[in-house]
Design an enzyme around this catalytic site. Structure first.
Site, PDB file in Angstrom:
ATOM      1  N   TYR A 134       0.885  -1.022   0.128  1.00  0.00           N
ATOM      2  CA  TYR A 134      -0.084  -0.059   0.183  1.00  0.00           C
ATOM      3  C   TYR A 134       0.815   1.115   0.062  1.00  0.00           C
ATOM      4  O   TYR A 134       0.743   2.211   0.719  1.00  0.00           O
ATOM      5  CB  TYR A 134      -0.919  -0.019   1.235  1.00  0.00           C
ATOM      6  CG  TYR A 134      -2.227   0.775   1.283  1.00  0.00           C
ATOM      7  CD1 TYR A 134      -2.911   0.829   0.246  1.00  0.00           C
ATOM      8  CD2 TYR A 134      -2.586   1.633   2.444  1.00  0.00           C
ATOM      9  CE1 TYR A 134      -4.193   1.693   0.280  1.00  0.00           C
ATOM     10  CE2 TYR A 134      -3.476   2.304   2.441  1.00  0.00           C
ATOM     11  CZ  TYR A 134      -4.231   2.298   1.356  1.00  0.00           C
ATOM     12  OH  TYR A 134      -5.427   2.945   1.452  1.00  0.00           O
ATOM     13  N   ARG A 148     -12.371   8.667   6.637  1.00  0.00           N
ATOM     14  CA  ARG A 148     -11.960   9.212   7.941  1.00  0.00           C
ATOM     15  C   ARG A 148     -11.816  10.620   7.967  1.00  0.00           C
ATOM     16  O   ARG A 148     -11.617  11.045   9.187  1.00  0.00           O
ATOM     17  CB  ARG A 148     -10.772   8.414   8.489  1.00  0.00           C
ATOM     18  CG  ARG A 148     -10.850   6.841   8.816  1.00  0.00           C
ATOM     19  CD  ARG A 148      -9.710   6.410   9.284  1.00  0.00           C
ATOM     20  NE  ARG A 148      -8.583   6.337   8.347  1.00  0.00           N
ATOM     21  CZ  ARG A 148      -8.056   5.579   7.390  1.00  0.00           C
ATOM     22  NH1 ARG A 148      -9.205   4.296   7.201  1.00  0.00           N
ATOM     23  NH2 ARG A 148      -7.238   5.764   6.479  1.00  0.00           N
ATOM     24  N   GLU A 210      -1.386  -0.466 -10.611  1.00  0.00           N
ATOM     25  CA  GLU A 210       0.225  -0.655  -9.754  1.00  0.00           C
ATOM     26  C   GLU A 210       1.127  -1.270 -10.668  1.00  0.00           C
ATOM     27  O   GLU A 210       0.948  -1.576 -11.858  1.00  0.00           O
ATOM     28  CB  GLU A 210      -0.375  -1.876  -8.952  1.00  0.00           C
ATOM     29  CG  GLU A 210      -1.606  -1.485  -8.066  1.00  0.00           C
ATOM     30  CD  GLU A 210      -1.666  -2.864  -7.042  1.00  0.00           C
ATOM     31  OE1 GLU A 210      -0.730  -3.046  -6.465  1.00  0.00           O
ATOM     32  OE2 GLU A 210      -2.677  -2.844  -6.264  1.00  0.00           O
ATOM     33  N   ASP A 242      -5.071  -4.414  -9.943  1.00  0.00           N
ATOM     34  CA  ASP A 242      -5.661  -5.372  -8.796  1.00  0.00           C
ATOM     35  C   ASP A 242      -6.995  -4.922  -8.620  1.00  0.00           C
ATOM     36  O   ASP A 242      -7.358  -3.859  -7.926  1.00  0.00           O
ATOM     37  CB  ASP A 242      -4.834  -5.096  -7.635  1.00  0.00           C
ATOM     38  CG  ASP A 242      -5.269  -5.844  -6.476  1.00  0.00           C
ATOM     39  OD1 ASP A 242      -5.480  -7.041  -6.600  1.00  0.00           O
ATOM     40  OD2 ASP A 242      -5.272  -5.223  -5.236  1.00  0.00           O
ATOM     41  N   TYR A 253     -13.701  -5.829   5.205  1.00  0.00           N
ATOM     42  CA  TYR A 253     -12.492  -5.528   5.532  1.00  0.00           C
ATOM     43  C   TYR A 253     -12.017  -5.458   7.108  1.00  0.00           C
ATOM     44  O   TYR A 253     -11.019  -5.771   7.521  1.00  0.00           O
ATOM     45  CB  TYR A 253     -11.942  -4.261   5.003  1.00  0.00           C
ATOM     46  CG  TYR A 253     -12.114  -3.123   5.446  1.00  0.00           C
ATOM     47  CD1 TYR A 253     -10.892  -2.366   6.031  1.00  0.00           C
ATOM     48  CD2 TYR A 253     -13.434  -2.364   5.207  1.00  0.00           C
ATOM     49  CE1 TYR A 253     -11.534  -1.301   6.601  1.00  0.00           C
ATOM     50  CE2 TYR A 253     -13.608  -1.160   5.882  1.00  0.00           C
ATOM     51  CZ  TYR A 253     -12.515  -0.485   6.698  1.00  0.00           C
ATOM     52  OH  TYR A 253     -12.799   0.797   7.118  1.00  0.00           O
ATOM     53  N   THR A 359      -1.852   1.128  -4.979  1.00  0.00           N
ATOM     54  CA  THR A 359      -2.467   1.924  -6.092  1.00  0.00           C
ATOM     55  C   THR A 359      -1.459   2.987  -6.358  1.00  0.00           C
ATOM     56  O   THR A 359      -1.160   3.751  -5.245  1.00  0.00           O
ATOM     57  CB  THR A 359      -3.862   2.334  -5.763  1.00  0.00           C
ATOM     58  OG1 THR A 359      -4.640   1.150  -5.672  1.00  0.00           O
ATOM     59  CG2 THR A 359      -4.322   2.960  -6.845  1.00  0.00           C
TER      60      THR A 359
END
Length: 428
Positions: A134, A148, A210, A242, A253, A359
């Protein structure tokens, strides 16, 4: 320069020499090949006819050219990869000192040199394990803001270690493989109480732009790889998509991360660009202002790759729109740092293991590596040529990723990564 006619804008210049696995109409056996210009050189046929006779060291390992994957070749290590690449460059060089090998050998040309349009590509390596990092900080921040808010966009660990999850190796597929829209559990109304999901075909299917990297060496279980040695474990690089089911992922998740939202398919390019081919394309990535723990400290800042990336979306009507332009340098963590962190526990990597970058999103509008970012979570549609628009991918859409480094006449590319979305299978 090469005696073989190669267009200056070809991504498969003599400066490249990427490796893959092919079959042809005349021989259905999978075997190694290289791409050069509009051609593919069948390395099994080339080796069988004495093509490597001027290199005793390569001749000693001639059996690797009869394998159905590149794993055995990869396992021979970077010095051997370098030797083979340089030898093949000498064979194709305009001023080759061994013209009898191929340039003046019409029989071998007929037997081993195919138009790439006439071959079929297959998975270049057998993937034993697949880890998706990531490392794209801009992407991580954008996604964090969506869920968030800006103040808590990045988790506290993000700038201290390369975050990753263990993906599904069995569903890593070669470019051109169709991708089936998945079924899964989806929470249609996140605000509803109680929270009860439904079983539904994915409604928010997305790409992730990616890079991928294949490992060529094995470390013993319990022995971390020092960061100064990590680059020696890199076989080469591929482009990667991906595929992600965002609505399935949103429900599943917590608390362990991606699962079925990611195992529907991960597409890689058919040609692996060797690590040596991209030595001249290294550049600095995104600066990390943290004081890193010693095992992640690098002596050089130029450990990311300067590869131009583009994504096209082609509708079922044939209308094509370039929806993203980015660069692989937009990573917070380098590939050696990923390797060093992956093995700090003593985890043993093996030849054929695949690592994904995560990504890759740039720092300007239009450089987003996912539709989720471009549409701000499905709030602002992407406008396509032909008048259509997209919040997420629809059945019949084809995604195409391209990437290249270098200059005209010496371009180093990967070929395309394509995949077309097929409708979900009827379950009931």
């Amino acid at each position: 320069m090469s005696w073989l006619a190669i267009s200056p804008d070809s991504h498969f210049s003599i400066a490249n020499i990427p490796f893959g696995i092919i079959t042809t109409s005349s021989d259905a056996t999978k075997r190694p090949a290289i791409a050069i210009g509009d051609y593919a050189l069948d390395l099994k046929a080339f080796a069988s006819a004495g093509g490597f006779q001027h290199s005793p060291e390569i001749q000693k390992h001639a059996t690797v050219w009869s394998k159905e994957s590149l794993n055995a070749f990869a396992a021979l290590g970077r010095p051997f990869h370098r030797l083979v690449r340089e030898y093949l460059q000498s064979v194709f060089g305009a001023d080759t000192e061994i013209p009898q090998v191929l340039k003046d050998n019409e029989k071998l040309k007929q037997a081993a040199l195919f138009k790439r349009a006439e071959i079929r590509n297959h998975m270049p390596l057998v993937v034993g394990d697949y880890t998706d990092f990531y490392a794209g900080k801009n992407h991580a921040y954008n996604i964090g803001v969506l869920f968030r808010g800006p103040a808590n966009a990045l988790q506290p660990n993000y700038t201290h270690l390369p975050v990753a999850y263990h993906g599904r190796a069995s569903s890593v597929v070669v470019s051109g493989t169709p991708i089936r829209r998945p079924w899964g559990q989806i929470l249609k109304d996140p605000k509803a109480e109680p929270k009860v999901p439904v079983l539904s075909p994915c409604e928010k299917l997305d790409l992730e732009l990616e890079m991928g990297m294949f490992i060529c060496r094995e470390n013993q279980l319990g022995n971390p790889i020092p960061i100064a040695e990590a680059d020696d474990y890199v076989f080469g690089y591929v482009l990667m998509n991906d595929w992600s089911a965002r609505d399935i992922q949103a429900w599943e998740y917590v608390p362990l991360g991606p699962f079925t939202a990611k195992n529907l398919g991960t597409t890689v390019s058919a040609w692996v660009v060797l690590a040596d081919a991209l030595e001249g394309s290294k550049t600095a990535g995104i600066a990390n202002d943290n004081t890193l723990l010693p095992y992640l400290e690098e002596k050089t800042k130029e450990n990311c790759l300067d590869i131009h990336l583009e994504v096209d979306l082609t509708t079922s009507n044939g209308d094509k729109t370039t929806i993203s332009k980015s660069n692989s340098k937009h990573l917070l963590w380098s590939w050696p740092q990923m390797i060093a962190h992956h093995t700090i526990t003593g985890c043993n990597l093996r030849p054929g293991d695949l690592l994904g970058s995560g990504t890759i999103t740039g720092d300007t509008p239009g450089s987003e590596g996912s539709i989720l970012e471009q549409t701000q979570g499905g709030k602002k549609a992407i406008q396509l040529r032909g008048g259509e628009e997209r919040m997420f991918l629809q059945d019949g859409d084809t995604l195409t990723i391209r990437g290249w480094a270098g200059r005209e006449g010496a371009l180093i590319g990967f070929g395309e990564v394509t995949g077309t979305i097929q409708p979900a299978l009827p379950l009931f």
